[in-house]
Scaffold this motif. Structure first.
Motif, PDB file in Angstrom:
ATOM      1  N   VAL A  98       0.838  -1.209   0.000  1.00  0.00           N
ATOM      2  CA  VAL A  98       0.000   0.000   0.000  1.00  0.00           C
ATOM      3  C   VAL A  98       0.870   1.255   0.000  1.00  0.00           C
ATOM      4  CG1 VAL A  98      -1.908  -1.146   1.175  1.00  0.00           C
ATOM      5  CG2 VAL A  98      -0.140   0.015   2.531  1.00  0.00           C
ATOM      6  N   LEU A  99       2.178   1.075  -0.084  1.00  0.00           N
ATOM      7  CA  LEU A  99       3.096   2.216  -0.019  1.00  0.00           C
ATOM      8  C   LEU A  99       2.846   3.248  -1.116  1.00  0.00           C
ATOM      9  CD1 LEU A  99       5.511   3.612   1.287  1.00  0.00           C
ATOM     10  CD2 LEU A  99       7.015   2.191  -0.137  1.00  0.00           C
ATOM     11  N   PRO A 100       2.651   2.869  -2.391  1.00  0.00           N
ATOM     12  CA  PRO A 100       2.441   3.896  -3.421  1.00  0.00           C
ATOM     13  C   PRO A 100       1.244   4.798  -3.135  1.00  0.00           C
ATOM     14  CG  PRO A 100       2.959   1.798  -4.452  1.00  0.00           C
ATOM     15  CD  PRO A 100       2.741   1.518  -2.997  1.00  0.00           C
ATOM     16  N   PHE A 101       0.137   4.214  -2.704  1.00  0.00           N
ATOM     17  CA  PHE A 101      -1.039   5.030  -2.409  1.00  0.00           C
ATOM     18  C   PHE A 101      -0.783   5.921  -1.200  1.00  0.00           C
ATOM     19  CE2 PHE A 101      -5.144   5.921  -0.440  1.00  0.00           C
ATOM     20  CZ  PHE A 101      -5.896   6.351  -1.521  1.00  0.00           C
ATOM     21  N   ALA A 102      -0.121   5.384  -0.176  1.00  0.00           N
ATOM     22  CA  ALA A 102       0.185   6.179   1.020  1.00  0.00           C
ATOM     23  C   ALA A 102       1.097   7.353   0.669  1.00  0.00           C
ATOM     24  CB  ALA A 102       0.839   5.294   2.080  1.00  0.00           C
ATOM     25  N   GLU A 103       2.107   7.088  -0.162  1.00  0.00           N
ATOM     26  CA  GLU A 103       3.017   8.162  -0.582  1.00  0.00           C
ATOM     27  C   GLU A 103       2.266   9.232  -1.368  1.00  0.00           C
ATOM     28  OE1 GLU A 103       5.994   6.106  -2.789  1.00  0.00           O
ATOM     29  OE2 GLU A 103       7.351   5.939  -1.054  1.00  0.00           O
ATOM     30  N   SER A 104       1.409   8.793  -2.280  1.00  0.00           N
ATOM     31  CA  SER A 104       0.662   9.754  -3.083  1.00  0.00           C
ATOM     32  C   SER A 104      -0.266  10.599  -2.215  1.00  0.00           C
ATOM     33  CB  SER A 104      -0.155   9.028  -4.156  1.00  0.00           C
ATOM     34  OG  SER A 104      -0.890   9.958  -4.936  1.00  0.00           O
ATOM     35  N   ARG A 105      -0.891   9.960  -1.236  1.00  0.00           N
ATOM     36  CA  ARG A 105      -1.777  10.700  -0.336  1.00  0.00           C
ATOM     37  C   ARG A 105      -1.007  11.787   0.407  1.00  0.00           C
ATOM     38  NH1 ARG A 105      -6.533  12.872   0.308  1.00  0.00           N
ATOM     39  NH2 ARG A 105      -7.183  12.991   2.478  1.00  0.00           N
ATOM     40  N   LEU A 106       0.184  11.473   0.862  1.00  0.00           N
ATOM     41  CA  LEU A 106       1.002  12.457   1.568  1.00  0.00           C
ATOM     42  C   LEU A 106       1.450  13.562   0.615  1.00  0.00           C
ATOM     43  CD1 LEU A 106       2.331  13.304   4.198  1.00  0.00           C
ATOM     44  CD2 LEU A 106       4.288  11.848   3.627  1.00  0.00           C
ATOM     45  N   ILE A 107       1.816  13.189  -0.609  1.00  0.00           N
ATOM     46  CA  ILE A 107       2.215  14.186  -1.604  1.00  0.00           C
ATOM     47  C   ILE A 107       1.064  15.151  -1.891  1.00  0.00           C
ATOM     48  CG2 ILE A 107       2.798  14.493  -4.049  1.00  0.00           C
ATOM     49  CD1 ILE A 107       4.472  11.952  -3.854  1.00  0.00           C
ATOM     50  N   GLU A 108      -0.128  14.615  -2.007  1.00  0.00           N
ATOM     51  CA  GLU A 108      -1.296  15.457  -2.285  1.00  0.00           C
ATOM     52  C   GLU A 108      -1.529  16.469  -1.174  1.00  0.00           C
ATOM     53  OE1 GLU A 108      -3.053  11.448  -4.277  1.00  0.00           O
ATOM     54  OE2 GLU A 108      -4.133  12.338  -2.588  1.00  0.00           O
ATOM     55  N   ILE A 109      -1.407  16.000   0.071  1.00  0.00           N
ATOM     56  CA  ILE A 109      -1.612  16.889   1.212  1.00  0.00           C
ATOM     57  C   ILE A 109      -0.524  17.957   1.268  1.00  0.00           C
ATOM     58  CG2 ILE A 109      -1.671  17.015   3.724  1.00  0.00           C
ATOM     59  CD1 ILE A 109      -4.168  15.811   2.517  1.00  0.00           C
ATOM     60  N   VAL A 110       0.728  17.553   1.056  1.00  0.00           N
ATOM     61  CA  VAL A 110       1.847  18.506   1.095  1.00  0.00           C
ATOM     62  C   VAL A 110       1.706  19.532  -0.025  1.00  0.00           C
ATOM     63  CG1 VAL A 110       4.338  18.738   0.782  1.00  0.00           C
ATOM     64  CG2 VAL A 110       3.428  16.931   2.252  1.00  0.00           C
ATOM     65  N   ALA A 111       1.352  19.093  -1.222  1.00  0.00           N
ATOM     66  CA  ALA A 111       1.202  20.012  -2.355  1.00  0.00           C
ATOM     67  C   ALA A 111       0.129  21.047  -2.073  1.00  0.00           C
ATOM     68  CB  ALA A 111       0.865  19.222  -3.618  1.00  0.00           C
ATOM     69  N   GLY A 112      -1.030  20.588  -1.602  1.00  0.00           N
ATOM     70  CA  GLY A 112      -2.117  21.521  -1.317  1.00  0.00           C
ATOM     71  C   GLY A 112      -1.795  22.452  -0.171  1.00  0.00           C
ATOM     72  N   THR A 113      -1.181  21.906   0.874  1.00  0.00           N
ATOM     73  CA  THR A 113      -0.856  22.724   2.045  1.00  0.00           C
ATOM     74  C   THR A 113       0.202  23.769   1.714  1.00  0.00           C
ATOM     75  OG1 THR A 113      -1.395  20.886   3.540  1.00  0.00           O
ATOM     76  CG2 THR A 113       0.004  22.641   4.410  1.00  0.00           C
ATOM     77  N   LEU A 114       1.240  23.366   1.000  1.00  0.00           N
ATOM     78  CA  LEU A 114       2.293  24.308   0.623  1.00  0.00           C
ATOM     79  C   LEU A 114       1.738  25.441  -0.230  1.00  0.00           C
ATOM     80  CD1 LEU A 114       5.264  25.124   0.505  1.00  0.00           C
ATOM     81  CD2 LEU A 114       5.552  23.565  -1.435  1.00  0.00           C
ATOM     82  N   ALA A 115       0.908  25.093  -1.187  1.00  0.00           N
ATOM     83  CA  ALA A 115       0.297  26.120  -2.034  1.00  0.00           C
ATOM     84  C   ALA A 115      -0.532  27.081  -1.211  1.00  0.00           C
ATOM     85  CB  ALA A 115      -0.563  25.451  -3.103  1.00  0.00           C
ATOM     86  N   CYS A 116      -1.308  26.551  -0.293  1.00  0.00           N
ATOM     87  CA  CYS A 116      -2.172  27.395   0.527  1.00  0.00           C
ATOM     88  C   CYS A 116      -1.366  28.334   1.414  1.00  0.00           C
ATOM     89  CB  CYS A 116      -3.084  26.513   1.383  1.00  0.00           C
ATOM     90  SG  CYS A 116      -4.172  27.448   2.461  1.00  0.00           S
ATOM     91  N   ILE A 117      -0.327  27.820   2.044  1.00  0.00           N
ATOM     92  CA  ILE A 117       0.471  28.657   2.946  1.00  0.00           C
ATOM     93  C   ILE A 117       1.164  29.778   2.178  1.00  0.00           C
ATOM     94  CG2 ILE A 117       2.494  28.652   4.456  1.00  0.00           C
ATOM     95  CD1 ILE A 117       1.642  25.843   5.351  1.00  0.00           C
ATOM     96  N   LEU A 118       1.677  29.475   0.995  1.00  0.00           N
ATOM     97  CA  LEU A 118       2.315  30.521   0.190  1.00  0.00           C
ATOM     98  C   LEU A 118       1.324  31.618  -0.189  1.00  0.00           C
ATOM     99  CD1 LEU A 118       4.555  28.368  -2.193  1.00  0.00           C
ATOM    100  CD2 LEU A 118       5.308  29.806  -0.272  1.00  0.00           C
ATOM    101  N   VAL A 119       0.147  31.220  -0.629  1.00  0.00           N
ATOM    102  CA  VAL A 119      -0.873  32.206  -1.009  1.00  0.00           C
ATOM    103  C   VAL A 119      -1.353  32.978   0.214  1.00  0.00           C
ATOM    104  CG1 VAL A 119      -3.187  32.505  -1.971  1.00  0.00           C
ATOM    105  CG2 VAL A 119      -1.603  30.875  -3.014  1.00  0.00           C
ATOM    106  N   SER A 120      -1.567  32.266   1.317  1.00  0.00           N
ATOM    107  CA  SER A 120      -2.035  32.916   2.538  1.00  0.00           C
ATOM    108  C   SER A 120      -1.007  33.913   3.060  1.00  0.00           C
ATOM    109  CB  SER A 120      -2.324  31.856   3.606  1.00  0.00           C
ATOM    110  OG  SER A 120      -2.815  32.449   4.788  1.00  0.00           O
TER     111      SER A 120
END
Length: 385
Positions: free
Chosen positions: A153-175
């Motif tokens: 299940v590692l690929p899905f777990a990694e992708s889930r973390l990448i998705e969260i990091v990508a969205g969070t990083l984008a939000c913090i920069l804009v905020s």
């Protein structure tokens, strides 16, 4: 039956409130700024998700939407808790997967235990957002792994973390950019009072929250057996509905505890259905044009956030509208944009309603009304999907 009547009657003013909100769509002020911030954050999250190689770009976009708050400090705190919870949930799933994936019973017990415990602490704990995402991610990773029980299940777990990091990083920069430029000219909202902080204290035991978490845990535990009987491949999305809908203030878990949950299920169904239908129409009519699809994302996020910020009876619909809208419209790759993956995820989200509602009804008839106990004044911050 009275609970269904209550839910239906609470939606009678839906059209009137919706019309009023659309009339105020172009009004300037902090609300307009927040809507524009969300649009930019979502677009940047999509870019980051593609660069980082996320599997489900729509979920990264939704993270960029949900983390956004009126000040960068609030967005940063929310983003950190989201990443911590996602990491903890993914890590726990990775450790347990080798031992439970071959047995539907063990998998079910794992979902019941971890899902129920994390939801309980999300209801009564101080770090509710992190607890919620620990449970959400754990359930998503293991349930997705049911499709290929012999694979990691590692690929899905990694992708889930990448998705969260990508969205969070984008939000913090804009905020951050908005906080130190546009929002510096606006008056800040006053901080929490001591009384408000007292309402968010942690409780060791809360009977109403425990029963509430148990209901969600039972619904989660049914998913492996539903998979065996139906073969539906998008059940990991159903776990999101179950935990997000059950994430309510503890103050509502009184004698009519079924009412707010049923109402939220109805609102989630309406918001996701409308968002999914509109996103489908845009995707088909745009002929998969990246420019037109991006323009559609901007409009959908702007309108959904406006409804969410309305503080009216339909505000929850706004969040659900954006969730389905982004999941369906944002492709995992623009070179081969397809409708089927997004619709499959949307179907899984809506299926969570079908799984949860019978459990709530059965619990109500078995245990009856639950009176609020001495800790019923604890109210976690709004933090669900």
């Amino acid at each position: 039956m009275n609970y269904f009547r209550h839910s239906v009657s609470s939606l009678r003013d839906l059209w009137t409130v919706t019309v009023q909100e659309f009339r105020s769509l172009a009004m300037s002020g902090p609300r307009m700024i927040d809507q524009c911030e969300c649009v930019v954050s979502v677009l940047l999250a999509i870019v980051f998700a593609h660069v980082l190689g996320a599997q489900n770009v729509g979920w990264a976009a939704f993270s960029g939407y949900m983390v956004m708050r009126s000040h960068v400090s609030e967005s940063l705190t929310r983003g950190i808790l989201r990443i911590i919870g996602t990491s903890a949930g993914a890590g726990t799933a990775l450790m347990l997967a080798p031992y439970v994936m071959q047995s539907p019973l063990l998998l079910s017990l794992s979902l019941v235990t971890v899902g129920g415990v994390t939801l309980y602490f999300a209801l009564v704990g101080k770090r509710s957002y992190a607890w919620l995402f620990t449970g959400l991610t754990f359930c998503m990773v293991l349930i997705d792994g049911m499709k290929h029980p012999t694979e990691s299940v590692l690929p899905f777990a990694e992708s889930r973390l990448i998705e969260i990091v990508a969205g969070t990083l984008a939000c913090i920069l804009v905020s951050a950019g908005s906080t130190f430029t546009i929002r510096r000219r606006l008056a800040r909202n006053p901080g929490e009072t001591l009384a408000q902080k007292a309402l968010r204290r942690s409780a060791v035991w809360h009977r109403g929250a425990a029963l509430h978490a148990l209901q969600a845990a039972v619904a989660l535990g049914l998913i492996p057996f539903i998979w065996i009987l139906s073969g539906i491949t998008s059940l990991s999305q159903s776990s999101i509905t179950i935990m997000a809908v059950m994430m309510v203030p503890v103050t509502t878990l009184g004698p009519s505890a079924l009412n707010p949950i049923t109402s939220r299920l109805v609102l989630r169904f309406i918001g996701c259905s409308v968002g999914g239908l509109i996103a489908t129409a845009i995707l088909l009519s745009s002929h998969h044009s990246p420019v037109l699809m991006t323009f559609g994302v901007c409009i959908g996020v702007f309108v959904g956030r406006h409804i969410e910020n309305s503080n009216s009876s339909i505000s929850y619909i706004g969040t659900q509208f954006v969730l389905a809208f982004l999941v369906v419209l944002v492709p995992d790759t623009y070179t081969n944009a397809a409708l089927e993956p997004g619709m499959e995820r949307l179907a899984g989200i809506l299926l969570g309603i079908v799984i949860l509602e019978p459990v709530l009804l059965a619990s109500h008839y078995l245990f009856g009304s639950q009176a609020p106990d001495e800790n019923a004044d604890i109210k976690p911050p709004a933090s669900n999907e």
